[in-house]
Design a protein around this motif. Structure first.
Motif, PDB file in Angstrom:
ATOM      1  N   ALA A  50      53.385  37.733  22.350  1.00 23.35           N
ATOM      2  CA  ALA A  50      52.782  38.727  23.241  1.00 23.35           C
ATOM      3  C   ALA A  50      52.358  38.067  24.544  1.00 23.35           C
ATOM      4  CB  ALA A  50      51.559  39.359  22.573  1.00 23.35           C
ATOM      5  N   LEU A  51      52.528  38.816  25.624  1.00 27.01           N
ATOM      6  CA  LEU A  51      51.965  38.395  26.900  1.00 27.01           C
ATOM      7  C   LEU A  51      50.582  39.013  27.001  1.00 27.01           C
ATOM      8  CD1 LEU A  51      52.205  37.285  29.883  1.00 27.01           C
ATOM      9  CD2 LEU A  51      53.020  39.585  30.484  1.00 27.01           C
ATOM     10  N   LEU A  52      49.584  38.180  27.238  1.00 26.06           N
ATOM     11  CA  LEU A  52      48.260  38.703  27.554  1.00 26.06           C
ATOM     12  C   LEU A  52      48.110  38.611  29.064  1.00 26.06           C
ATOM     13  CD1 LEU A  52      45.321  39.560  27.142  1.00 26.06           C
ATOM     14  CD2 LEU A  52      44.769  37.173  26.663  1.00 26.06           C
ATOM     15  N   ALA A  53      48.010  39.760  29.719  1.00 27.34           N
ATOM     16  CA  ALA A  53      47.929  39.784  31.183  1.00 27.34           C
ATOM     17  C   ALA A  53      46.607  40.418  31.591  1.00 27.34           C
ATOM     18  CB  ALA A  53      49.097  40.576  31.752  1.00 27.34           C
ATOM     19  N   LEU A  54      45.955  39.787  32.570  1.00 25.36           N
ATOM     20  CA  LEU A  54      44.652  40.266  33.038  1.00 25.36           C
ATOM     21  C   LEU A  54      44.670  40.504  34.542  1.00 25.36           C
ATOM     22  CD1 LEU A  54      42.429  37.366  31.581  1.00 25.36           C
ATOM     23  CD2 LEU A  54      43.098  39.473  30.400  1.00 25.36           C
ATOM     24  N   ALA A  55      44.033  41.562  34.974  1.00 25.52           N
ATOM     25  CA  ALA A  55      43.749  41.747  36.404  1.00 25.52           C
ATOM     26  C   ALA A  55      42.292  42.183  36.493  1.00 25.52           C
ATOM     27  CB  ALA A  55      44.665  42.799  37.014  1.00 25.52           C
ATOM     28  N   VAL A  56      41.520  41.406  37.211  1.00 23.29           N
ATOM     29  CA  VAL A  56      40.073  41.639  37.268  1.00 23.29           C
ATOM     30  C   VAL A  56      39.609  41.517  38.716  1.00 23.29           C
ATOM     31  CG1 VAL A  56      37.814  40.782  36.476  1.00 23.29           C
ATOM     32  CG2 VAL A  56      39.799  40.616  34.959  1.00 23.29           C
ATOM     33  N   ARG A  57      38.793  42.477  39.116  1.00 28.69           N
ATOM     34  CA  ARG A  57      38.176  42.382  40.432  1.00 28.69           C
ATOM     35  C   ARG A  57      36.856  41.631  40.286  1.00 28.69           C
ATOM     36  NH1 ARG A  57      39.975  44.923  44.819  1.00 28.69           N
ATOM     37  NH2 ARG A  57      41.510  46.170  43.728  1.00 28.69           N
ATOM     38  N   VAL A  58      36.698  40.565  41.041  1.00 28.68           N
ATOM     39  CA  VAL A  58      35.425  39.824  41.026  1.00 28.68           C
ATOM     40  C   VAL A  58      34.851  39.989  42.428  1.00 28.68           C
ATOM     41  CG1 VAL A  58      34.284  37.621  40.621  1.00 28.68           C
ATOM     42  CG2 VAL A  58      36.352  38.193  39.337  1.00 28.68           C
ATOM     43  N   GLY A  59      33.782  40.782  42.539  1.00 29.86           N
ATOM     44  CA  GLY A  59      33.326  41.192  43.861  1.00 29.86           C
ATOM     45  C   GLY A  59      34.462  41.995  44.483  1.00 29.86           C
ATOM     46  N   ALA A  60      34.870  41.608  45.696  1.00 27.78           N
ATOM     47  CA  ALA A  60      35.948  42.357  46.360  1.00 27.78           C
ATOM     48  C   ALA A  60      37.317  41.710  46.132  1.00 27.78           C
ATOM     49  CB  ALA A  60      35.652  42.412  47.856  1.00 27.78           C
ATOM     50  N   THR A  61      37.364  40.655  45.328  1.00 27.28           N
ATOM     51  CA  THR A  61      38.606  39.883  45.195  1.00 27.28           C
ATOM     52  C   THR A  61      39.310  40.201  43.880  1.00 27.28           C
ATOM     53  OG1 THR A  61      37.489  38.136  46.416  1.00 27.28           O
ATOM     54  CG2 THR A  61      39.548  37.535  45.313  1.00 27.28           C
ATOM     55  N   ARG A  62      40.579  40.603  43.980  1.00 28.95           N
ATOM     56  CA  ARG A  62      41.326  40.921  42.765  1.00 28.95           C
ATOM     57  C   ARG A  62      42.073  39.668  42.299  1.00 28.95           C
ATOM     58  NH1 ARG A  62      46.327  42.751  41.227  1.00 28.95           N
ATOM     59  NH2 ARG A  62      46.445  44.440  39.703  1.00 28.95           N
ATOM     60  N   LEU A  63      41.820  39.277  41.034  1.00 30.18           N
ATOM     61  CA  LEU A  63      42.447  38.072  40.490  1.00 30.18           C
ATOM     62  C   LEU A  63      43.314  38.442  39.293  1.00 30.18           C
ATOM     63  CD1 LEU A  63      39.277  35.757  40.437  1.00 30.18           C
ATOM     64  CD2 LEU A  63      41.072  35.822  42.192  1.00 30.18           C
ATOM     65  N   ILE A  64      44.403  37.677  39.090  1.00 30.41           N
ATOM     66  CA  ILE A  64      45.227  37.893  37.893  1.00 30.41           C
ATOM     67  C   ILE A  64      45.400  36.570  37.159  1.00 30.41           C
ATOM     68  CG2 ILE A  64      46.486  39.925  38.711  1.00 30.41           C
ATOM     69  CD1 ILE A  64      48.839  38.082  39.411  1.00 30.41           C
ATOM     70  N   ASP A  65      45.681  36.679  35.861  1.00 29.12           N
ATOM     71  CA  ASP A  65      45.956  35.491  35.057  1.00 29.12           C
ATOM     72  C   ASP A  65      46.686  35.971  33.801  1.00 29.12           C
ATOM     73  OD1 ASP A  65      45.989  32.840  34.194  1.00 29.12           O
ATOM     74  OD2 ASP A  65      43.882  32.498  34.693  1.00 29.12           O
ATOM     75  N   ASN A  66      47.274  35.060  33.067  1.00 36.47           N
ATOM     76  CA  ASN A  66      47.996  35.465  31.859  1.00 36.47           C
ATOM     77  C   ASN A  66      48.274  34.270  30.965  1.00 36.47           C
ATOM     78  OD1 ASN A  66      50.967  34.380  32.104  1.00 36.47           O
ATOM     79  ND2 ASN A  66      50.398  35.085  34.149  1.00 36.47           N
ATOM     80  N   CYS A  67      48.619  34.559  29.718  1.00 36.75           N
ATOM     81  CA  CYS A  67      49.165  33.528  28.840  1.00 36.75           C
ATOM     82  C   CYS A  67      50.060  34.213  27.818  1.00 36.75           C
ATOM     83  CB  CYS A  67      48.066  32.719  28.149  1.00 36.75           C
ATOM     84  SG  CYS A  67      47.146  33.613  26.904  1.00 36.75           S
ATOM     85  N   VAL A  68      50.937  33.430  27.206  1.00 38.08           N
ATOM     86  CA  VAL A  68      51.800  33.979  26.163  1.00 38.08           C
ATOM     87  C   VAL A  68      51.296  33.472  24.816  1.00 38.08           C
ATOM     88  CG1 VAL A  68      54.154  34.058  25.242  1.00 38.08           C
ATOM     89  CG2 VAL A  68      53.781  34.119  27.712  1.00 38.08           C
ATOM     90  N   LEU A  69      51.059  34.406  23.909  1.00 35.84           N
ATOM     91  CA  LEU A  69      50.675  34.064  22.537  1.00 35.84           C
ATOM     92  C   LEU A  69      51.945  34.124  21.707  1.00 35.84           C
ATOM     93  CD1 LEU A  69      47.576  36.415  22.293  1.00 35.84           C
ATOM     94  CD2 LEU A  69      47.548  33.970  22.794  1.00 35.84           C
ATOM     95  N   LYS A  71      52.106  32.266  37.035  1.00 36.28           N
ATOM     96  CA  LYS A  71      50.823  32.955  37.239  1.00 36.28           C
ATOM     97  C   LYS A  71      51.087  34.429  37.572  1.00 36.28           C
ATOM     98  CE  LYS A  71      46.832  33.279  40.145  1.00 36.28           C
ATOM     99  NZ  LYS A  71      47.356  34.057  41.277  1.00 36.28           N
ATOM    100  N   ASP A  72      52.135  34.661  38.388  1.00 39.23           N
ATOM    101  CA  ASP A  72      52.549  36.036  38.697  1.00 39.23           C
ATOM    102  C   ASP A  72      53.684  36.391  37.731  1.00 39.23           C
ATOM    103  OD1 ASP A  72      51.219  36.705  41.598  1.00 39.23           O
ATOM    104  OD2 ASP A  72      51.621  34.589  41.339  1.00 39.23           O
ATOM    105  N   PHE A  73      53.328  36.502  36.455  1.00 39.04           N
ATOM    106  CA  PHE A  73      54.326  36.633  35.390  1.00 39.04           C
ATOM    107  C   PHE A  73      55.224  37.851  35.614  1.00 39.04           C
ATOM    108  CE2 PHE A  73      56.143  37.569  31.335  1.00 39.04           C
ATOM    109  CZ  PHE A  73      56.224  36.369  30.654  1.00 39.04           C
TER     110      PHE A  73
END
Ligand code: AMP
Length: 290
Positions: A260-279, A149-151
């Motif tokens: 390719a690594l698809l990596a996301l970092a998104v703030r939802v309200g005040a909370t910063r979330l990350i996620d990813n997957c490899v294509l 998750k923390d690629f």
């Protein structure tokens, strides 16, 4: 289950385990344990005969404007969960013992720390590599387990271990998700009901990318734009980054030729979330995993 607070006592304990010819695995955590952490522990336990976990909210990986003081803590609950999984030793140091007065050494990996989270969280990875190097020296593991998750963190630690000839096997474990797809995270506790629904846009984005990739889309910009509009169609979201990059160098790519690594970092309200997957294109098969 033993609980050890002092780095010196932990070193003595690990040395004794090694002298008794035990193999040791380490799972470093910041506590507030969830299924993702527990899965790492199960993997560690399966591959060694002694499992050590560390619980330490490391101040040096938070910058002054981040959520160090609000970071969730539940030591009693964590110890209960660790006991259930069969952890042998919990290393639970204080910040004072980890960074005593006069502390003046940092471990820095360059290059790959300058992408993705390294851009919005300057100094973060230096804090991570420094504390992980210390934890390795204190617990003396043969193997250490980290989440995919923390690629980027997994990549950075693997690089540190390789560059500094640390004799430790690094194992990455696939991301554990709640039934609705949200990657488990200690920070999910901060999401209210509405934000939690918006937080599902991260996994929906990964699914959309996989679908586009399966449909032969190889233009990173096109996939990125589709994901950005999907995320922003959910309330309370603010994008830090949506990046398609090389999974080894973490450098941006324009066209996906191999993987390719698809990596996301998104703030939802005040909370910063990350996620990813490899294509990944594997000859005539298309594999994608998250
Ligand atoms: P943290 O306590 O957030 O620092 O995480 C400790 C370890 O657990 C790191 O190696 C993370 O990558 C891993 N981890 C956190 N969330 C998950 C998850 N949902 N699935 C798998 N591993 C995870």
């Amino acid at each position: 289950m033993e609980i050890i607070e002092s780095p010196e006592q932990m070193q003595d304990r690990s040395e004794a385990l090694r002298l008794a010819r035990h193999t040791i695995s380490l799972v470093p955590t910041m506590g507030y344990l969830h299924e993702g952490h527990l899965e790492l522990m199960r993997v560690g336990k399966k591959h060694s005969d002694k499992l050590i976990i560390s619980i330490f909210v490391n101040p040096s990986q938070f910058s002054p404007n981040e959520d160090l003081d609000q970071y969730p803590r539940d030591t009693a609950g964590d110890l209960e969960k660790a006991r259930e999984v069969g952890v042998d030793v919990v290393f639970l140091p204080s910040a004072q013992e980890m960074y005593p007065e006069g502390f003046q050494t940092n471990v820095q990996v360059k290059g790959i720390t300058e992408q993705l989270c390294g851009i919005s969280r300057p100094g973060h990875f230096e804090g991570v590599t420094t504390v992980v190097a210390k934890l390795f020296n204190i617990t003396k593991p043969h193997m250490a387990v980290f989440g995919q998750k923390d690629f980027q963190q997994l990549t950075v630690i693997s690089q540190m271990v390789m560059d500094l000839n640390m004799d430790i096997q690094i194992v990455g474990v696939p991301t554990v998700r709640d039934p609705d797809g949200l990657a488990t995270s200690s920070r999910n506790k901060f999401l209210n009901e509405e934000e939690r629904i918006s937080a599902l846009s991260l996994k929906k984005s990964l699914d959309l990318a996989v679908e586009m990739f399966r449909g032969s889309e190889r233009d990173a910009g096109v996939i990125q734009k589709a994901i950005e509009s999907l995320i922003l169609s959910h309330p309370h979201t603010e994008i830090d980054y949506v990046t398609l990059c090389n999974p080894v160098t973490l450098k941006d790519i324009e066209t996906i030729t191999d993987e390719a690594l698809l990596a996301l970092a998104v703030r939802v309200g005040a909370t910063r979330l990350i996620d990813n997957c490899v294509l990944r294109c594997d000859s005539d098969k298309i594999i994608s995993k998250s």
